[in-house]
Structure formats: structure tokens, C-alpha cells
Design an enzyme around this catalytic site. Structure first.
Site, PDB file in Angstrom:
ATOM      1  N   HIS A  64      46.811 -50.815 -14.827  1.00  0.00           N
ATOM      2  CA  HIS A  64      45.432 -50.622 -14.370  1.00  0.00           C
ATOM      3  C   HIS A  64      44.721 -51.945 -14.094  1.00  0.00           C
ATOM      4  CE1 HIS A  64      44.123 -50.838 -18.720  1.00  0.00           C
ATOM      5  NE2 HIS A  64      43.042 -51.343 -18.194  1.00  0.00           N
ATOM      6  N   ASP A  90      51.777 -48.445 -19.008  1.00  0.00           N
ATOM      7  CA  ASP A  90      50.689 -49.149 -18.327  1.00  0.00           C
ATOM      8  C   ASP A  90      50.978 -50.651 -18.177  1.00  0.00           C
ATOM      9  OD1 ASP A  90      48.288 -49.923 -17.250  1.00  0.00           O
ATOM     10  OD2 ASP A  90      47.054 -48.819 -18.684  1.00  0.00           O
ATOM     11  N   SER A 140      42.512 -55.377 -22.232  1.00  0.00           N
ATOM     12  CA  SER A 140      43.600 -54.731 -21.512  1.00  0.00           C
ATOM     13  C   SER A 140      44.559 -55.787 -21.010  1.00  0.00           C
ATOM     14  CB  SER A 140      43.059 -53.944 -20.330  1.00  0.00           C
ATOM     15  OG  SER A 140      42.766 -52.661 -20.757  1.00  0.00           O
TER      16      SER A 140
HETATM   17  N1  ARG Z   1      40.617 -46.903 -20.753  1.00  0.00           N
HETATM   18  C1  ARG Z   1      41.371 -48.055 -20.379  1.00  0.00           C
HETATM   19  C2  ARG Z   1      40.425 -49.256 -20.114  1.00  0.00           C
HETATM   20  O1  ARG Z   1      39.264 -49.164 -20.365  1.00  0.00           O
HETATM   21  C3  ARG Z   1      42.297 -47.800 -19.262  1.00  0.00           C
HETATM   22  C4  ARG Z   1      41.661 -47.477 -17.928  1.00  0.00           C
HETATM   23  C5  ARG Z   1      42.590 -47.230 -16.801  1.00  0.00           C
HETATM   24  N2  ARG Z   1      43.289 -45.970 -16.876  1.00  0.00           N
HETATM   25  C6  ARG Z   1      42.825 -44.807 -16.346  1.00  0.00           C
HETATM   26  N3  ARG Z   1      43.531 -43.716 -16.504  1.00  0.00           N
HETATM   27  N4  ARG Z   1      41.714 -44.756 -15.664  1.00  0.00           N
HETATM   28  O2  ARG Z   1      40.563 -50.051 -19.230  1.00  0.00           O
HETATM   29  N1  ASP Z   2      41.177 -50.332 -21.329  1.00  0.00           N
HETATM   30  C1  ASP Z   2      40.309 -51.418 -21.702  1.00  0.00           C
HETATM   31  C2  ASP Z   2      40.431 -52.623 -20.750  1.00  0.00           C
HETATM   32  O1  ASP Z   2      40.666 -52.478 -19.572  1.00  0.00           O
HETATM   33  C3  ASP Z   2      40.562 -51.842 -23.107  1.00  0.00           C
HETATM   34  C4  ASP Z   2      39.639 -51.166 -24.055  1.00  0.00           C
HETATM   35  O2  ASP Z   2      38.466 -50.950 -23.703  1.00  0.00           O
HETATM   36  O3  ASP Z   2      40.058 -50.909 -25.171  1.00  0.00           O
HETATM   37  O4  ASP Z   2      40.155 -53.744 -21.095  1.00  0.00           O
END
Ligand code: ARG
Ligand code: ASP
Length: 722
Positions: free
Chosen positions: A87, A223, A657
Site C-alpha cells: 500500500h 502487504d 507502514s
Molecule cells: N490501514 C493501513 C494503513 O493505515 C493499511 C491501508 C492500506 N490498505 C487498505 N486495504 N486500504 O495504512
Molecule cells: N497502515 C498505517 C500506515 O500506512 C500504519 C498504522 O496506522 O498502523 O502507516
């Protein structure tokens, strides 16, 4: 001596170190030795603080880079292979994708160095060193000076420090505030500008579970994406050129094939962006109970429309995939955050703390003089802030939530320049050129019917939730002339605007001359954004600025007071996009009554989730075959399964991330990519019972690279530890 006072508090603590460790804290690498090393070793760490951060010899910090502007990445080979999340590489992968070459869907693997894809504009930044400079930055600052004056002096002092370093070294320097302006550090960095894409799994591995599983455990997402840093032939950072060569790093991470199990020590090293752990209850209540619910509602509307169209064709899915992911990500996070605060009784806990704080303040006349009235002042300020904050949220999220309106705002500079009496043709031509490029990018992923539906939906929400002075002028037209028929108004905007039509806007720019700005001034989409921006300038800007200054100055005092009140507590500064270390144990948790999660997932779980009907849960035949044949090679766990992800009690945040996750020996065991939903309030309050970071097991990455993609040749430049 402010600096010594501060360091003294911090250091005397390491002696008092209470044994109650909770996983909370994002620590400054340069202070690890004083503050954390003892505890980390007691928890099982076998390396030293000096191995993690050193300015005298190469250390782990030399292999961790800020990726783009919002993620972390790490070097895993002698030739500069850079590992981050799927991502995080998403927009780079998407930019190389089209219906013919759909790397997003099918994955991409360079089978030799010549196939690696350049990404203009993408950078990776390495921290060279960090030094405390509080005394110098605060020179000439007094306690009772106005906030604006204070900021001016601090800004000037900081500039001097930065200039000194930049003039005498090949690096960049930036002074950053810690502990709410009580302490300052200068961060020295080096930025690489030729970052090429080496590999990415297909989305049904790299984004397996999609937004359905996002922020959730149990998780089965591979990921990751893989890049390589290139430098000029002299070994220095350089813009893309065919003559560039792979970067030879000072350090790169050995990769462990051993895996982790419940109870194992781990630490995460990366770039958390922003946390706010020391706020008063009023501030947390404003976020969790007022702002989040409103923002969630606006985003709900957009996501539903994106989803509906994405299901109509592969082309639309590609166009809107990244947009939807961006909107949905924080939408879901806000839901989890508000629920988490409620579940842990966060606001009550903050209020209880504030009661004991008041008692402590009232316990001495000197403290009463310094801190009396602080909490009341906060309350009053937040009360004033609330209506402005909430309606500013609407202005940006709903007003500018229509792509066309946001796109129109890119033409403001052109209009301003053209309006000038002695319009500068060179400047204008440059702006026109920039806009032409921007038009290309915009229309590559734009689809009018989606945006029209979004506009009508957002205007309705805005109109119903906000009252007049907090609505931009075009609502008069919507209310009076269009009788609140949002669709009719939207049709009118799109019919009259030239900005939604690529040919028209390109013709317009091709034949541009300064007088033509008048055409934009009459464009309804351009007018909408102008009214939004002007309303912000006239009604919000000053007010929000002065309220935020007030909060900053109260917060600075409150931060200092909290530290003075709890001399036995070890404090860490809020995240501010500087490199931090956080550590904890691999451990499951209980998300709900009677439910207990174990801390790792396996390929079996992917097969359990498989559903060919649902986009997020499609499994590739090739992966299924490997599963059936149990062909996991050296990547299998001792238990015979192939592990995919694990969770641990590391205190991470957005920006973490892509961060490397290490075992007790400092070997790479995973790549951080998310947090568990029940713990997403950790940016405001950390609850050790449920706050967990989610990590991709490094063995799953290697398995996909080697067994699935057949790109095992890349393993030759890595160091695997058995
Ligand atoms: N929650 C994670 C972060 O804040 C991953 C986001 C990307 N993945 C998704 N399915 N949208 O970045
Ligand atoms: N998924 C988040 C990021 O892109 C990480 C988090 O918020 O825990 O940095």
C-alpha cells in the site's frame, strides 16, 4: 538551563524505571541507551542500543528510510533493495498500470535490473544523525511572550542551525519540536531520488482482504512491494539517469528464517507521523465524539459511490481503486478510534487524571501560580474552537470532496497571475505548462458520472448539517434557485464547466492568453472552490490560527506540568515524523467477551477466506497449487504451516507502514503494515490490552518472491539467517 532540566528528568527516570512495562512508547533512537536499553535487554533483546543507533559507526539506522512522504522502508541487500508495503508502493504501481499492463491486478516482477521501473518524483530519505539543540533554538525566547513572536524567534534560530549544517555538509537539516515545544532536535538527512520498482505481488496477495479486512485481525495480507535505490556513478544521490548504479549501503538487514512465537521480544524502527497522547479530555472528546462521527458520515457517502462504480468494470476499478482506498482507510480508522476511546473509558480516564492534576496544582502556591486555571483555559478554548473546527472539516471534506472542485483549485495561481496589471508572461507560460501536465494526471483516473454523484451527495449532507454563516455562498443558489435539488444543481455545474472535459480544457490552455482568465472566473466549478477558499480566508483563518496558538501555548505548559507531576513516569514525545523505536512482545488479545485471538495467521486462513465471487477474497490458482502441494520450502514454520502475519504489542502509528520489525538479535522478521481495529485509538491513548501492530511475516514475503513469482534470483543479494 531548559535542556539540562529536560534531559535530567528523562535520564533520572531510567534509574527509577518501574517494572510495569506496557508496550506503550515511541522512543528517540539517540536516547535509547539512557532510557530503554536496560528494559529492552530485560525483555530479551540481545543486541545493544549502540547497534540500533550510532553516529560513530554503521548501525541499524543506516538501513531505514522514509519512503515517499508517508511510509517507512528498509534496505535488505548489499545492492540497495528497498522493502516497503504494497500500500506504500501502491500509487507507483498504479502509475505503471493500464488495462494492457495491469500490474496492480497481476503483479510486477523485474527479471533483471534492466527491467526495473523508474518512478519520477518518488524519494527515499535516510537519517544521518540527530542532535538536541533546545538551548540554541530557545535563545531569546521568554515565557510570557506572544506565541507569534515566539514562533518567529524559534524559526529564525532554527534556520541558522539548518543553514550551518547544510553549508558545511552534503546533507539536509531540519529542526523539529518535541514534547510540544519544550525540546528541539536537528535532524540531518540525505535524500535518494532514483527509486525503481523491482517487484509487487498481485493485489489479491498484496491487498488480500482489501478494505474489508483493513485494520483487522486475523489478517492474511502479503502487504509488500520491492524497490531499489540507485545513485550516481559517484555513489551520491542523483536524479534518474541510465548511468546510475545500485546503491551500496553502509548497512543492510539480515533476514531471519526462524520466525517468532508468542512471547518473543520484537521491536519496530520507523517513522510514525503524528500522535497526541497528552491532550486534555476536552480535546479527546471533540475528536472522538464530534469530529470523527461527522467525517465518517461524509466519507461513507463517497465510498458507497466509488464502490458501486468500481464493480461495473475493470477499467473503473483501476481508476478508482487508489482513491477509494485512500478515503476508506481513515474512515475505518476513525470508526475504530472512537469505539476504542469509548470502550476503554478514555474520556473518563482523562477526566480522573485531570482531577488529580488539579489537586496536585492546588497543593502548592508556586504550582498554583504556574498551572492554576490551565484546564479551565483549555475548556474555554476548545468550546470556542468547536464550531470552527467542525465546519472547517465540512469545508474540506464535503466542499472539496468533489474531484472537480478540488481540481479547479489548481487554476488559482494562473488566475491570480493573469489578473495582475503587468502580467508576467514567463510566469504564466510556466504555470500553463504545469497545468497541462496536471490535466493529464487528473483525467487518467477521472470518470464524470462518479464525480457527479459524489457532488450531489456531499452538497446534500453539507447543506443539511451546517448553518449559514458556515456555508459558502453557492448554497444560496442551491437553496433559492435550485430549491435544494442537488442533482439539478450538479447537472448545471457540470454542463457549464469546462473543467470536466479534457479536450476543452486542453484547447483552453493551448490558446491561453492572460485575458482568458475571465472565462475561468465564470466557470461554476472554479467559482465553487473560490468561494470555499475565500470563506476560509475570511471567516476561519485568523480565528483558527489564534485559537490554535492558544492551544499550542497551553499544551506546552500542560506537557511540562504533567512531567513535573509524575517524576517517576518515563515520557516519550508524541510522534512527529522522526525516526523512533518501539518495542513489545508477540501476543494475542481479546477483542470481545469470550473471544481470544492467537498472534499469527497461516496460509490455511487464506484458503478459508477464499471466495471467487468476492473481489477481496480471490485466490490465485498458482498460490492454491503451492498450498495443496505444501511446497513451502525453507519458509515453512517449525509447525509445518506457512505463516502469513503476526501481531505484537508495539506502539506504532500511521507512517510506520513498511517499518522493519526485528527479533531479539536484530534480524528482520517482518514488515509492519497495520494495527488491530480495537486498538486504533492508540494515537490518542494506548491500551496495552488491545493495542497491537500487524506485521507481515518475512517468510511469507520470501515465499511469494521465490516460490510464487519465480524471482528467487533476488535472494542472492540478501543475507538469510537460518
Ligand atoms: N490501514 C493501513 C494503513 O493505515 C493499511 C491501508 C492500506 N490498505 C487498505 N486495504 N486500504 O495504512
Ligand atoms: N497502515 C498505517 C500506515 O500506512 C500504519 C498504522 O496506522 O498502523 O502507516
Amino acid at each position: 538551563m531548559r535542556k539540562n532540566y529536560f534531559l535530567l528528568i528523562l535520564i533520572s527516570l531510567s534509574v527509577l524505571l518501574s517494572n510495569a512495562y506496557a508496550g506503550e512508547g515511541m522512543w528517540i533512537p539517540a536516547l535509547l541507551k539512557q532510557l530503554n536499553e536496560k528494559e529492552m535487554k530485560a525483555m530479551g533483546m540481545k543486541i545493544s542500543a549502540e547497534d540500533i543507533y550510532s553516529v560513530n559507526h554503521s548501525s541499524m539506522k543506516d538501513a531505514i528510510l522514509l519512503f515517499g512522504r508517508g511510509c517507512t522502508s528498509e534496505i535488505i541487500s548489499k545492492d540497495g533493495l528497498l522493502l516497503t508495503n504494497h500500500h506504500c508502493g501502491y500509487s507507483a504501481i498504479q502509475r505503471h498500470s493500464s488495462v494492457e499492463h495491469d500490474y496492480l491486478t497481476n503483479g510486477f516482477w523485474a527479471m533483471s535490473r534492466s527491467e526495473e521501473l523508474p518512478n519520477p518524483g518518488l524519494t527515499a530519505t535516510l537519517m544521518i544523525r540527530m542532535d538536541e539543540v533546545t538551548d540554541r533554538v530557545l535563545q531569546g525566547v521568554t515565557d510570557n511572550m506572544a506565541e507569534a513572536e515566539r514562533n518567529r524567534i524559534i524559526g529564525k534560530n532554527a534556520k541558522e542551525i539548518e543553514k550551518e549544517i547544510e553549508e558545511t555538509t552534503p546533507y539536509q537539516a531540519k529542526v523539529k519540536s518535541f514534547f510540544k515545544g519544550n525540546s528541539y532536535w536537528v535532524i540531518v538527512t540525505q535524500t535518494f531520488k532514483d527509486i525503481r520498482l523491482v517487484g509487487a505481488p498481485p493485489s489479491n496477495i498484496g491487498k488480500f482482504g482489501g478494505d474489508t479486512d483493513n485494520w483487522m485481525w486475523p489478517r492474511h495480507t502479503g502487504d509488500f512491494s520491492l524497490f531499489r535505490i540507485y545513485v550516481g556513478p559517484d555513489g551520491k544521490p542523483a536524479e534518474y539517469s541510465e548511468d546510475n548504479v545500485p546503491y551500496q549501503p553502509k548497512y543492510y538487514f539480515p533476514i531471519s528464517l526462524k520466525g517468532v512465537k508468542e512471547g518473543d521480544f520484537t521491536f519496530v524502527y520507523g517513522y510514525p507521523a503524528r500522535t497526541n497522547e497528552y491532550l486534555p479530555a476536552d480535546a479527546v472528546a471533540l475528536i472522538a465524539e464530534k469530529e470523527n462521527p461527522r467525517l465518517i458520515k461524509i466519507r461513507d457517502a463517497r465510498i458507497k459511490i466509488f464502490k458501486k462504480y468500481a464493480e461495473q468494470s475493470p477499467e473503473l476499478r483501476i481508476k478508482y481503486a487508489a482513491k477509494e482506498a485512500r478515503v476508506a482507510n481513515y474512515w475505518k480508522k476513525m470508526i475504530g478510534q472512537s469505539r476504542g476511546i469509548k470502550r476503554m473509558h478514555g474520556i473518563e480516564k482523562k477526566r480522573a487524571f485531570e482531577n488529580s492534576f488539579e489537586q496536585w496544582v492546588n497543593g502548592s502556591p508556586e504550582r498554583k501560580k504556574k498551572y492554576g486555571g490551565l484546564l479551565t483555559a483549555f475548556s474555554e478554548t476548545y468550546k470556542q474552537l468547536e464550531p470552527y473546527k467542525l465546519s472547517a472539516d465540512y469545508l474540506w471534506e464535503a466542499g472539496m470532496g468533489t474531484e472537480l472542485v478540488l481540481f479547479a483549485s489548481r487554476f488559482n495561481t494562473l488566475v491570480q497571475e493573469s489578473k495582475k496589471r503587468d502580467a508576467d508572461t514567463a510566469k504564466i507560460n510556466k504555470e500553463v505548462k504545469k497545468l497541462k501536465k496536471s490535466v493529464q494526471g487528473f483525467f487518467k483516473d477521472y470518470y464524470v458520472p462518479v464525480d457527479k454523484e459524489v457532488m450531489a451527495a456531499l452538497l446534500k449532507i453539507y447543506n443539511e448539517d451546517m448553518q449559514f454563516p458556515f456555508k459558502p455562498g453557492f448554497f444560496h443558489k442551491i437553496n433559492d434557485k435550485f430549491k435544494n435539488d442537488y442533482k439539478a444543481y450538479t447537472d448545471y455545474v457540470f454542463r457549464k464547466s469546462l473543467l470536466d472535459n479534457r479536450d476543452k480544457i486542453e484547447d483552453f490552455l493551448d490558446g491561453y492568453s492572460p485575458k482568458k482568465y475571465k472565462k475561468l472566473m465564470k466557470d461554476p466549478a472554479f467559482k465553487m472552490q473560490r468561494e470555499i477558499v475565500e470563506m476560509y480566508k475570511d471567516n476561519y483563518n485568523q480565528k483558527l490560527k489564534s485559537l490554535n496558538h492558544r492551544i499550542d501555548s497551553l499544551m506546552r505548559i500542560y506537557m511540562r506540568a504533567q512531567m513535573e507531576m509524575q517524576p517517576e513516569k518515563r515520557f516519550y514525545p508524541d510522534a512527529n515524523f522522526t525516526l523512533r523505536v518501539t518495542y513489545g512482545d508477540v501476543s494475542g488479545y481479546s477483542p470481545a467477551d469470550a473471544v481470544q485471538y492467537i498472534p499469527y495467521t497461516t496460509l490455511n486462513g487464506i484458503m478459508e477466506k477464499e471466495n471467487p465471487e468476492i473481489y477481496d477474497y480471490v485466490v490465485e490458482p498458482r498460490l492454491k497449487k503451492l498450498f495443496k502441494e505444501k511446497d513451502f520450502g525453507q519458509y515453512a514454520d517449525a509447525d509445518g504451516t506457512l505463516h502469513v502475519c503476526f501481531i505484537a504489542s508495539n506502539h506504532t502509528s500511521g507512517g510506520n507502514s513498511g517499518s522493519p520489525v526485528f527479533d531479539a538479535d536484530g534480524n528482520l522478521v517482518g514488515v509492519n503494515f497495520d494495527r488491530c481495529w480495537e486498538g486504533t485509538m492508540s494515537d490518542l491513548m494506548f491500551d496495552p490490552n488491545v493495542c497491537r501492530n500487524i506485521t507481515l511475516d518475512i517468510r511469507y514475503f520470501l515465499f511469494v518472491l521465490d516460490k510464487y513469482a519465480g524471482a528467487g534470483y533476488l535472494l542472492d543479494e540478501m543475507k538469510l539467517v537460518k
